[in-house]
Design a protein around this motif. Sequence first.
Motif, PDB file in Angstrom:
ATOM      1  N   ASP A  19       0.837  -1.199   0.000  1.00 57.04           N
ATOM      2  CA  ASP A  19       0.000   0.000   0.000  1.00 57.04           C
ATOM      3  C   ASP A  19       0.873   1.251   0.000  1.00 57.04           C
ATOM      4  OD1 ASP A  19      -2.570  -1.350   0.296  1.00 57.04           O
ATOM      5  OD2 ASP A  19      -1.849  -1.885   2.296  1.00 57.04           O
ATOM      6  N   LYS A  34       2.825   1.919 -11.785  1.00 63.16           N
ATOM      7  CA  LYS A  34       1.797   2.318 -12.749  1.00 63.16           C
ATOM      8  C   LYS A  34       1.379   1.147 -13.626  1.00 63.16           C
ATOM      9  CE  LYS A  34       3.181   7.124 -13.033  1.00 63.16           C
ATOM     10  NZ  LYS A  34       3.843   8.156 -13.834  1.00 63.16           N
ATOM     11  N   ARG A  47      -1.781  -3.929 -11.601  1.00 64.09           N
ATOM     12  CA  ARG A  47      -3.231  -3.888 -11.452  1.00 64.09           C
ATOM     13  C   ARG A  47      -3.575  -3.311 -10.081  1.00 64.09           C
ATOM     14  NH1 ARG A  47      -5.801  -9.565 -11.411  1.00 64.09           N
ATOM     15  NH2 ARG A  47      -4.341  -9.535  -9.718  1.00 64.09           N
ATOM     16  N   LYS A  48      -4.589  -2.472 -10.052  1.00 65.70           N
ATOM     17  CA  LYS A  48      -4.993  -1.849  -8.790  1.00 65.70           C
ATOM     18  C   LYS A  48      -5.728  -2.857  -7.917  1.00 65.70           C
ATOM     19  CE  LYS A  48      -5.491   2.600 -11.005  1.00 65.70           C
ATOM     20  NZ  LYS A  48      -5.573   2.305 -12.406  1.00 65.70           N
ATOM     21  N   SER A  66      -7.346  -1.758  -5.109  1.00 66.82           N
ATOM     22  CA  SER A  66      -8.419  -1.010  -4.470  1.00 66.82           C
ATOM     23  C   SER A  66      -8.933   0.066  -5.418  1.00 66.82           C
ATOM     24  CB  SER A  66      -7.898  -0.354  -3.192  1.00 66.82           C
ATOM     25  OG  SER A  66      -8.822   0.580  -2.688  1.00 66.82           O
ATOM     26  N   LYS A  67     -10.209   0.347  -5.306  1.00 70.39           N
ATOM     27  CA  LYS A  67     -10.793   1.411  -6.119  1.00 70.39           C
ATOM     28  C   LYS A  67     -10.585   2.779  -5.479  1.00 70.39           C
ATOM     29  CE  LYS A  67     -14.178  -1.555  -8.231  1.00 70.39           C
ATOM     30  NZ  LYS A  67     -15.531  -2.011  -8.314  1.00 70.39           N
ATOM     31  N   TRP A  76      -7.782   3.478  -3.048  1.00 71.69           N
ATOM     32  CA  TRP A  76      -6.405   3.765  -2.638  1.00 71.69           C
ATOM     33  C   TRP A  76      -5.442   3.454  -3.752  1.00 71.69           C
ATOM     34  CZ3 TRP A  76      -3.749   6.456   0.716  1.00 71.69           C
ATOM     35  CH2 TRP A  76      -2.383   6.197   0.887  1.00 71.69           C
ATOM     36  N   ARG A  77      -4.606   4.420  -4.075  1.00 70.48           N
ATOM     37  CA  ARG A  77      -3.527   4.218  -5.045  1.00 70.48           C
ATOM     38  C   ARG A  77      -2.230   4.184  -4.252  1.00 70.48           C
ATOM     39  NH1 ARG A  77      -4.768   5.824  -9.740  1.00 70.48           N
ATOM     40  NH2 ARG A  77      -3.519   4.828 -11.292  1.00 70.48           N
ATOM     41  N   LYS A 120       1.369   4.576  -2.760  1.00 69.23           N
ATOM     42  CA  LYS A 120       2.293   5.710  -2.832  1.00 69.23           C
ATOM     43  C   LYS A 120       3.729   5.232  -2.695  1.00 69.23           C
ATOM     44  CE  LYS A 120      -1.268   8.538  -2.357  1.00 69.23           C
ATOM     45  NZ  LYS A 120      -1.992   8.823  -3.535  1.00 69.23           N
TER      46      LYS A 120
END
Length: 179
Positions: free
Chosen positions: A139, A166, A169-170, A172-173, A175-176, A178
């Motif tokens: 995360d 980048k 694959r994400k 979470s919708k 949380w991006r 860091k």
Amino acid sequence: LGLSGPPGAGKSTFIECFGKMLTERKHKVSVLAVDPSSSTSGGSLLGDKTRMTELSRDMNAYIRPSPTRGTLGGVTRTTNEAILLCEGGGYDVVLVETVGVGQSEFAVADMVDMFVLLLPPAGGDELQGIKRGIIEMADLVAINKADGDLVVPARRIQAEYISAMKLLRKRSKVWRPKV
């Protein structure tokens, strides 16, 4: 908060400093430090507590080193239960330091609210060495020891990880991750 990283990344030092900051702000902090076990004797040095001398003397902190005893994934068989016991015991912050980093030492990610991958600024081809598995679970990627002569390498590693993340694959919708 789950923390992982390669040997020498400064996990224990980070936990001691962060833990002291939290206790100074009136938090009760529990640290569950996982150490590797010998495949020969089954024993473990349980040395993480000795590297957190100030925090180990803090009355608002509890440090529990535990051996893996052959459990894979960077944690022990009972880490999840230990987290629940610490929370039940009134500790409002629980920090879990995994045994180390590899491609599969991220079982803690499913046990915590945030999984942090702690990395040193220099040490070879980090992206190749860490691999995709653990990066996908992070995360937050924190570049540690980023001072003095290591500022430039730290910025380079940060840029590499920002670019690499980048492509992932994400999870979470909302949380991006860091860096």
